[in-house]
Scaffold this active site. Structure first.
Site, short mmCIF file in Angstrom:
data_model
loop_
_atom_site.label_atom_id
_atom_site.label_comp_id
_atom_site.label_asym_id
_atom_site.label_seq_id
_atom_site.Cartn_x
_atom_site.Cartn_y
_atom_site.Cartn_z
N LYS A 183 0.83 -1.21 0.00
CA LYS A 183 0.00 0.00 0.00
C LYS A 183 0.87 1.27 0.00
CE LYS A 183 -3.81 -2.35 -0.01
NZ LYS A 183 -3.29 -3.72 -0.07
C1 LIG Z 1 -9.69 -3.75 -1.83
C2 LIG Z 1 -9.03 -4.39 -0.63
N1 LIG Z 1 -9.75 -4.57 0.48
C3 LIG Z 1 -9.21 -5.13 1.58
C4 LIG Z 1 -7.90 -5.55 1.60
C5 LIG Z 1 -7.35 -6.22 2.83
O1 LIG Z 1 -6.23 -5.55 3.34
P1 LIG Z 1 -5.21 -6.25 4.32
O2 LIG Z 1 -4.22 -6.98 3.49
O3 LIG Z 1 -4.58 -5.10 5.09
O4 LIG Z 1 -5.97 -7.15 5.21
C6 LIG Z 1 -7.11 -5.38 0.47
C7 LIG Z 1 -5.72 -5.82 0.46
O5 LIG Z 1 -5.03 -5.79 -0.51
C8 LIG Z 1 -7.69 -4.78 -0.68
O6 LIG Z 1 -6.98 -4.61 -1.80
#
Ligand SMILES: Cc1ncc(COP(=O)(O)O)c(C=O)c1O
Length: 392
Positions: A183
């Protein structure tokens, strides 16, 4: 000399960030503490949210949010299938039914008009996704939610630094951000819930640490009062300070990070326009600031001469990392075999979702990349296409 592998993404960390982690390690307090408190403050300042609660991931943020909203068996949650699997997994694990909404063909984001026909008496929540760094069209979605008295939770995993109509994402409603390693701002793994609702923030804070009532950092008491009691069973989703501190320096540099991503994305746009069979996403037509989390192309195999999966393989052979954001969730094994579309959704096929799921490919984009790297990627794409005349 062989060219170094160009990854899809690389965190924008510097020596000061590394020193800050060492300082936390030496401080004697390495788990959730003052660095998390500072990060929550900084996220509020950046987004304009009233409250922020840091967590171990955005997936944890989704789990706790669904829990706090009481989502469970018999409930339907409307969200795109063209998203990261974590959202759908969490809805399913809560015993609720994900209702997949299609996306617009060229922004990959859903809209109020696509969501509206899917609303039923069982709909308890709508989760739109800000995609790739662009904001989803929030005004009509919030209006729809208000009309039907259904809460909206914004999946803002990609949206740190993104603005919608002059307002930072996070300034309204409840948003879930990710701080995962790819990110724009990262704590290696991490997530944040921002909200304007004091009670909701308090609930998430409680659920993130065993459901204990008190969660204030207190050095003498090692984080909380020893008398703290369980108010309800909770989870263990807190973020260590070793991780949280990484984001503090990056947040100071966020404008620069977004600027560099934007500069590289514009160069990609110029150069890729010359390659047949490759199509970029469109920018939304409402005022916004794109934070360029991902650089996504669509590969049309009839024109480009090979499909997306072959292209990813070819790029790898040329030392270039590529990704897929995302493979539609309803087309993945578990959901193919176990998911049943609710009756009322049959009239609304996921046409744009399925088309894009097959064609999308994310190319390298991160602040420490150079313009020469972008030229290398686009020249390689032209070569793979078979047109050596396309000069980048
Ligand atoms: C659109 C979206 N939602 C939720 C998530 C979940 O994030 P995390 O990896 O921090 O759990 C991601 C992760 O890439 C994502 O791209």
């Amino acid at each position: 000399m062989t060219k170094q592998f160009l990854p899809l993404s690389k965190p924008a960390l510097n020596e000061d960030d590394i020193a800050a982690v060492s300082d936390v390690l030496r401080s004697g307090w390495i788990t959730t503490g003052p660095k998390n408190a500072e990060l929550e403050k900084q996220i509020c300042l950046l987004s304009g949210a009233k409250y922020a609660v840091t967590l171990s991931s955005a997936t944890a943020a989704m789990h706790l949010t669904l829990t706090a909203l009481g989502i469970g068996p018999g409930d339907e949650v409307i969200t795109p299938s063209l998203t990261w699997v974590s959202t759908i997994n969490m809805i399913t694990l809560m015993g609720a039914t994900p209702v997949f909404v299609d996306v617009e063909a060229n922004t990959l984001m859903t809209s109020a008009s696509l969501i509206a026909p899917l609303i039923s008496s069982k709909t308890k929540l709508i989760i739109p996704v800000h995609y790739a760094g662009a904001p989803v069209d929030l005004d009509p979605i919030y209006a729809l939610g208000k009309l039907h008295n259904i809460p909206i939770i914004e999946d803002a995993a990609h949206a740190i630094g993104c603005e919608y109509k002059g307002r930072s994402i996070g300034q309204r409603g409840t948003c879930l951000f990710s701080l995962h390693a790819i990110k724009n701002i990262t704590t290696a793994e991490g997530g944040v819930v921002t909200t304007q609702d004091a009670g909701f923030a308090e609930h998430i804070r409680r659920l993130r640490f065993h459901g204990l009532a008190v969660d204030a950092f207190d050095r003498e008491a090692h984080g909380r009062s020893p008398q703290a009691e369980v108010i309800e069973p909770g989870y263990k989703y807190n973020l260590p300070d070793i991780c949280a501190v990484l984001a503090l320096g990056q947040l100071q540099r966020l404008d620069k990070i977004t600027q560099k991503r934007t500069q590289l994305a514009r160069l990609y746009q110029d150069l890729l326009a010359r390659i047949p069979g490759i199509k970029m996403l469109s920018a939304p037509d409402y005022p916004h600031i794109h934070c360029w989390h991902l650089l996504i192309i669509r590969v049309d195999p009839r024109i480009f001469g090979m499909d997306r999966d072959q292209l990813i393989f070819e790029l790898k052979k040329h030392g270039i990392g590529a990704g897929i954001h995302f493979k539609a969730v309803h087309l993945q094994k578990y959901y193919r075999e176990n998911y049943r579309f609710p009756e009322h959704t049959h009239l609304y096929p996921l046409k744009n979702t399925e088309y894009n799921s097959q064609q999308i490919c994310s190319l390298p984009l991160f602040p420490d990349m150079s313009e020469r790297d972008v030229i290398y990627v686009t020249t390689t794409l032209a070569k793979i296409f078979g047109d050596t005349d396309i000069e980048a």
